[in-house]
Design an enzyme around this catalytic site. Structure first.
Site, PDB file in Angstrom:
ATOM      1  N   GLY A  11      65.699  62.444  54.648  1.00  0.00           N
ATOM      2  CA  GLY A  11      65.728  63.895  54.509  1.00  0.00           C
ATOM      3  C   GLY A  11      67.153  64.391  54.634  1.00  0.00           C
ATOM      4  N   LYS A  12      67.364  65.639  54.373  1.00  0.00           N
ATOM      5  CA  LYS A  12      68.698  66.236  54.554  1.00  0.00           C
ATOM      6  C   LYS A  12      68.517  67.734  54.471  1.00  0.00           C
ATOM      7  CE  LYS A  12      73.069  64.832  54.865  1.00  0.00           C
ATOM      8  NZ  LYS A  12      73.541  63.625  55.565  1.00  0.00           N
ATOM      9  N   SER A  13      69.424  68.467  55.095  1.00  0.00           N
ATOM     10  CA  SER A  13      69.386  69.914  54.891  1.00  0.00           C
ATOM     11  C   SER A  13      70.797  70.435  54.707  1.00  0.00           C
ATOM     12  CB  SER A  13      68.662  70.620  56.043  1.00  0.00           C
ATOM     13  OG  SER A  13      69.117  70.157  57.277  1.00  0.00           O
ATOM     14  N   VAL A  52      65.436  69.008  52.033  1.00  0.00           N
ATOM     15  CA  VAL A  52      64.758  68.073  51.135  1.00  0.00           C
ATOM     16  C   VAL A  52      64.173  66.938  51.976  1.00  0.00           C
ATOM     17  CG1 VAL A  52      65.029  66.436  49.224  1.00  0.00           C
ATOM     18  CG2 VAL A  52      66.280  68.612  49.187  1.00  0.00           C
TER      19      VAL A  52
END
Ligand code: NAD
Length: 418
Positions: free
Chosen positions: A105-107, A60
C-alpha cells in the site's frame, strides 16, 4: 494501465518482465498487476490563520494476498495517484521478498512540507487521518513515514485515532514509525539506512571488496541518506559526496557526517557546509566512487545521466530511482544494482516488528531488533544473489521473480473464489 507517472511505468515494466519470465497467465497477471483500491480524498482543514487549506490525498491498496497493505505516506508538492499506485505496487513485492505478512500500500499528501509550519502540518496530518479513517487500520492499511513525513507525523496519526476512540491506545497497530515513547520500536528510524548498508556489505563480500576502502556518493540526506552515511562511517567507508534538493557537497577525503547532520538540522540543507566543496546537485551521479546510493526521489538515474556514472555498484535506498532504460544500460555496463525492493526493505521489516510488538503488548530490545534486521537482510540478499547467478539474471530480475512468485503462491493458497 496507461500512465504519465515514471514511477508507475517503472513498476509496471518490472512486473510485466517478471510475469513473462514466470510464464504467468493473463488472468493472474491482471489479478496481481492491478491495484485493488485507488482512492482520492480531498480534505479542507482550518489553518491557524482561519483560512481553509485544500489538500489532495491518495491511498492505494495494491494487493493483500499476503496480508494487510503496508507502505509509507509521501508528502510532496507533486505526488499524484499514479505515483502512489506505482509505489504501492513496489510495496507488494518488497513485503513479499523480505518475508513479512503484509501486502502493498502507499498514501500521498499533495503538499510541500517546507511551505507549512509544524502546527499547520499537524493539522493536515490529522485531517488526512480523519478523512482516510475508513481506509486505515491494522487489518486494512498501516501507514509509516516516507518522503516528507517523519515520526512526529506518525505520532499525530496514532493520537488522532486513539482520541477518536476516547482511549489512550489504539486497538492494534494503526501506524508504524512512531516515536518509541508512544509505542514505536527502538531502531525503526535507523532501519532503512542500516538495511541499505547490510546489503552493501554483502555485495562487497561477493565482489571481494573491503568496506573500509569504499568511497560512497549519496543522493538525498533525509532519513535514509543520512542514516546510510552514518552507518557506512561505522565500517570505515568514506562518504565523499552528498546531494539534497538544494545542492551538493563533496570532499575527496570524506565528509564529516555528524557535523553535516548538525549543519542540516540548523540550516535545513547541505548548502553552505564548511567541511566540503559545493557541487551542483546533478553532479552526484558523475562522482568517481565505489558505491552510489540514490536515496531521494524516483526516476533519478535515467538515459541522460547513466553513462556518466562511475561506480562499482549501486545500492538503491530510494524507491524506483532507476528508469527501466537506464537499468538496461547499467546491466550492459556490468554495474550491479542492489534493487530497491531488497536494498531499502529494512524499514518495512522493522515496521513489522513494531506491528507485532504493539499487537502482543511486548517490548523488544535494540539488540533483538538489530540482530533480526541484519539476519533477514543478509539472508534475502543471499537468496536474490543465488537466483541471479543460477539463472543469469540481474539482481532486480531475481528479486522480482522471488517476490512475484510468493504473491502468486499466496493467491492460489487462498483460492480464486470470492
Ligand atoms: P526524506 O524526506 O527524509 O529525505 C529526502 C531527501 O532527498 C532530502 O534530503 C531531499 O532534499 C532529497 N531530495 C529530494 N529530491 C531530490 C533531488 N531531486 N535531488 C537531490 N536530492 C533530493 O525521505 P526519506 O524517508 O529519506 O526517503 C528517501 C527515499 O527512500 C524515498 O524514495 C523513499 O520512498 C525511500 N524509502 C524510505 C524509507 C523510510 O523508512 N523512510 C523506506 C524505504 C524507502
Amino acid at each position: 494501465m496507461q500512465t504519465n507517472s515514471s514511477i508507475l511505468s517503472t513498476a509496471l515494466h518490472n512486473f510485466e518482465q517478471s510475469a513473462k519470465r514466470l510464464k504467468l497467465d493473463s488472468g493472474i497477471r491482471q489479478k496481481i498487476g492491478q491495484p485493488k483500491e485507488r482512492i482520492e480524498i480531498n480534505i479542507s482543514p482550518v489553518m491557524p490563520s482561519g483560512k481553509l487549506a485544500h489538500v489532495r490525498c491518495f491511498i492505494v491498496r495494491h494487493h493483500d494476498a499476503l496480508g494487510p497493505a503496508k507502505g509509507g505516506i509521501r508528502m510532496t508538492a507533486d505526488v499524484n495517484l499514479d505515483d502512489i499506485t506505482g509505489l504501492a505496487m513496489e510495496m507488494t513485492w518488497k513485503t513479499s521478498l523480505i518475508g513479512v505478512p503484509f501486502g502493498g500500500g502507499k498514501s500521498g499528501i499533495q503538499l510541500d512540507p517546507s511551505t507549512v509550519t509544524p502546527q499547520e502540518k499537524e493539522i493536515i496530518i490529522r485531517g488526512f487521518t480523519r478523512g482516510a479513517s475508513r481506509h486505515i487500520g491494522p487489518e486494512i492499511y498501516i501507514p509509516a513515514p516516507d518522503m516528507g513525513t517523519n515520526e512526529n507525523d506518525m505520532a499525530h496519526i496514532r493520537d488522532c485515532v486513539s482520541y477518536s476512540e476516547g482511549t489512550s491506545i489504539t486497538k492494534g497497530c494503526y501506524v508504524t514509525g512512531k516515536p518509541v515513547i508512544i509505542g514505536g520500536i527502538v531502531g525503526r528510524s535507523q532501519a532503512t539506512g542500516k538495511g541499505v548498508v547490510y546489503t552493501a556489505l554483502a555485495m562487497c563480500n561477493k565482489l571481494d571488496l573491503d568496506i573500509a576502502d569504499m568511497k560512497v556518493a549519496i543522493q538525498g540526506f533525509g532519513n535514509v541518506g543520512a542514516i546510510t552515511a552514518a552507518e557506512f562511517a561505522k565500517y570505515g567507508a568514506k562518504t565523499i559526496a552528498i546531494a539534497d534538493i538544494t545542492g551538493g557537497i563533496a570532499n575527496p577525503k570524506g565528509l564529516d557526517i555528524d557535523a553535516l547532520q548538525k549543519h542540516v538540522k540548523t540550516k535545513g540543507s547541505v548548502n553552505g557546509f564548511a567541511g566540503g566543496q559545493p557541487i551542483e546537485k546533478e553532479k552526484i551521479f558523475e562522482i568517481d566512487c565505489d558505491i552510489l546510493v540514490p536515496a531521494a526521489a524516483g526516476s533519478q538515474i535515467t538515459l541522460e545521466n547513466v553513462k556518466k556514472i562511475k561506480t562499482r555498484f549501486i545500492a538503491e535506498g530510494a524507491n524506483a530511482p532507476t528508469t527501466p532504460e537506464a537499468d538496461c544500460v547499467l546491466a550492459e555496463r556490468k554495474i550491479p544494482v542492489i534493487p530497491d525492493i531488497l536494498c531499502n526493505a529494512g524499514g518495512v521489516f522493522v515496521s513489522y516488528l513494531e506491528y507485532t510488538q504493539e499487537t502482543q503488548r511486548e517490548q523488544m530490545t535494540l539488540a533483538e531488533v538489530e540482530g533480526r534486521l541484519e539476519t533477514r537482510m543478509k539472508q534475502r540478499f543471499e537468496d536474490v544473489h543465488k537466483l541471479a547467478e543460477q539463472k543469469k539474471l540481474t539482481m532486480r530480475q531475481a528479486a522480482m521473480d522471488l517476490a512475484v512468485s510468493r504473491v502468486v503462491e499466496a493467491v492460489f493458497a487462498r483460492g480464486l473464489y470470492p
